[in-house]
Design a protein around this motif. Structure first.
Motif, mmCIF file in Angstrom:
data_model
loop_
_atom_site.group_PDB
_atom_site.id
_atom_site.type_symbol
_atom_site.label_atom_id
_atom_site.label_comp_id
_atom_site.label_asym_id
_atom_site.label_seq_id
_atom_site.Cartn_x
_atom_site.Cartn_y
_atom_site.Cartn_z
ATOM 1 N N LEU A 1 0.102 16.533 -2.667
ATOM 2 C CA LEU A 1 1.174 15.861 -1.933
ATOM 3 C C LEU A 1 1.128 16.177 -0.439
ATOM 4 O O LEU A 1 1.384 15.299 0.394
ATOM 5 C CB LEU A 1 2.531 16.249 -2.535
ATOM 6 C CG LEU A 1 2.759 15.735 -3.967
ATOM 7 C CD1 LEU A 1 4.032 16.325 -4.543
ATOM 8 C CD2 LEU A 1 2.776 14.228 -4.024
ATOM 9 N N ILE B 1 2.009 6.735 -6.819
ATOM 10 C CA ILE B 1 1.043 7.804 -7.108
ATOM 11 C C ILE B 1 1.710 9.165 -6.981
ATOM 12 O O ILE B 1 1.503 10.057 -7.813
ATOM 13 C CB ILE B 1 -0.195 7.689 -6.188
ATOM 14 C CG1 ILE B 1 -1.014 6.460 -6.580
ATOM 15 C CG2 ILE B 1 -1.048 8.948 -6.233
ATOM 16 C CD1 ILE B 1 -2.122 6.109 -5.611
ATOM 17 N N ALA B 2 2.545 9.346 -5.949
ATOM 18 C CA ALA B 2 3.262 10.612 -5.782
ATOM 19 C C ALA B 2 4.189 10.868 -6.970
ATOM 20 O O ALA B 2 4.280 11.995 -7.467
ATOM 21 C CB ALA B 2 4.053 10.610 -4.474
ATOM 22 N N TRP C 1 -1.592 16.816 1.238
ATOM 23 C CA TRP C 1 -2.724 16.029 1.742
ATOM 24 C C TRP C 1 -2.305 14.574 1.965
ATOM 25 O O TRP C 1 -2.620 13.975 2.984
ATOM 26 C CB TRP C 1 -3.891 16.116 0.755
ATOM 27 C CG TRP C 1 -5.000 15.171 1.037
ATOM 28 C CD1 TRP C 1 -5.800 15.138 2.148
ATOM 29 C CD2 TRP C 1 -5.450 14.112 0.197
ATOM 30 N NE1 TRP C 1 -6.712 14.131 2.041
ATOM 31 C CE2 TRP C 1 -6.523 13.479 0.853
ATOM 32 C CE3 TRP C 1 -5.053 13.644 -1.049
ATOM 33 C CZ2 TRP C 1 -7.201 12.396 0.305
ATOM 34 C CZ3 TRP C 1 -5.733 12.574 -1.602
ATOM 35 C CH2 TRP C 1 -6.791 11.963 -0.926
ATOM 36 N N ARG C 2 -1.548 14.005 1.030
ATOM 37 C CA ARG C 2 -1.119 12.614 1.162
ATOM 38 C C ARG C 2 -0.116 12.436 2.290
ATOM 39 O O ARG C 2 0.058 11.340 2.808
ATOM 40 C CB ARG C 2 -0.526 12.086 -0.153
ATOM 41 C CG ARG C 2 -1.538 11.985 -1.269
ATOM 42 C CD ARG C 2 -2.856 11.321 -0.897
ATOM 43 N NE ARG C 2 -2.700 10.053 -0.229
ATOM 44 C CZ ARG C 2 -3.490 9.633 0.766
ATOM 45 N NH1 ARG C 2 -4.473 10.367 1.213
ATOM 46 N NH2 ARG C 2 -3.288 8.458 1.312
ATOM 47 N N ALA D 1 0.838 -1.210 0.000
ATOM 48 C CA ALA D 1 0.000 0.000 0.000
ATOM 49 C C ALA D 1 0.872 1.261 0.000
ATOM 50 O O ALA D 1 0.564 2.236 -0.684
ATOM 51 C CB ALA D 1 -0.927 -0.004 1.209
ATOM 52 N N ARG D 2 1.950 1.240 0.753
ATOM 53 C CA ARG D 2 2.848 2.393 0.809
ATOM 54 C C ARG D 2 3.602 2.557 -0.508
ATOM 55 O O ARG D 2 3.830 3.662 -0.972
ATOM 56 C CB ARG D 2 3.824 2.236 1.976
ATOM 57 C CG ARG D 2 4.727 3.421 2.178
ATOM 58 C CD ARG D 2 3.988 4.702 2.435
ATOM 59 N NE ARG D 2 3.438 4.708 3.761
ATOM 60 C CZ ARG D 2 2.606 5.624 4.208
ATOM 61 N NH1 ARG D 2 2.223 6.603 3.434
ATOM 62 N NH2 ARG D 2 2.138 5.572 5.415
ATOM 63 N N LEU E 1 2.386 1.785 -3.364
ATOM 64 C CA LEU E 1 1.396 2.383 -4.256
ATOM 65 C C LEU E 1 1.322 3.891 -4.038
ATOM 66 O O LEU E 1 1.238 4.660 -4.993
ATOM 67 C CB LEU E 1 0.026 1.734 -4.052
ATOM 68 C CG LEU E 1 -1.104 2.275 -4.913
ATOM 69 C CD1 LEU E 1 -0.815 2.036 -6.390
ATOM 70 C CD2 LEU E 1 -2.427 1.632 -4.526
ATOM 71 N N GLU E 2 1.364 4.320 -2.776
ATOM 72 C CA GLU E 2 1.376 5.763 -2.459
ATOM 73 C C GLU E 2 2.574 6.445 -3.114
ATOM 74 O O GLU E 2 2.453 7.532 -3.668
ATOM 75 C CB GLU E 2 1.493 5.996 -0.954
ATOM 76 C CG GLU E 2 0.278 5.814 -0.144
ATOM 77 C CD GLU E 2 -0.648 7.012 -0.143
ATOM 78 O OE1 GLU E 2 -0.231 8.178 -0.310
ATOM 79 O OE2 GLU E 2 -1.830 6.765 0.042
ATOM 80 N N ILE E 3 3.734 5.799 -3.045
ATOM 81 C CA ILE E 3 4.943 6.364 -3.634
ATOM 82 C C ILE E 3 4.792 6.454 -5.146
ATOM 83 O O ILE E 3 5.167 7.458 -5.760
ATOM 84 C CB ILE E 3 6.182 5.525 -3.230
ATOM 85 C CG1 ILE E 3 6.414 5.657 -1.720
ATOM 86 C CG2 ILE E 3 7.410 5.946 -4.002
ATOM 87 C CD1 ILE E 3 7.424 4.679 -1.150
#
Length: 143
Positions: A102, A74-75, A104-105, A67-68, A70-72
């Motif tokens: 960014l 997306i960033a 917000w994330r 999940a993390r 995926l966050e990276i």
């Protein structure tokens, strides 16, 4: 081992960045520093950091969960979209949207992320364009 691989990749990118910086065409009328200086400075810092990672890797690196990661990803996608949006919507709008997302994330409340994005965009614009006189991407509104 994974840290050394990461450091090697970072060093490779730094060298490619320096190579690309030397291929920036200089205009006839240019400031004394020139357009190559900042990219080369960033690449040198990146190369030094990569060498440190290669020489002294973390003994037990902890990789982020899926999940993390995926966050990276997306960033990173937001940064690519930012670069593509700059010529279309201009510096102020593109920077406000990207920095708000960014922020917000990174955990800021949505309303404060919007405020932070707008203030970041205006602050950078003020310093680089109004004070230093650097040219930034102009959008449909002329700024």
């Amino acid at each position: 081992m994974s840290d050394r691989i990461f450091g090697g990749i970072g060093l490779l990118f730094a060298l490619l960045f320096i190579w690309a910086a030397f291929h920036i065409e200089l205009s006839f009328i240019s400031d004394p520093v020139g357009p190559r200086t900042f990219p080369i400075i960033v690449a040198i810092v990146m190369a030094l950091a990569s060498v440190v990672i290669i020489i002294k890797p973390d003994v037990k690196p902890q990789w982020p969960r899926a999940a993390r990661l995926l966050e990276i990803a997306i960033a990173a996608g937001v940064m690519v979209a930012y670069a593509l949006a700059l010529p279309e919507v201009g510096f102020l709008i593109a920077t406000a949207v990207a920095s708000a997302f960014l922020t917000w994330r990174l955990g800021t409340a949505p309303l404060w992320a919007l405020v932070s994005g707008a203030l970041t965009s205006i602050g950078i614009y003020t310093v680089f364009h109004l004070i230093l006189g650097l040219s930034l991407a102009r959008g449909p509104f002329g700024f």
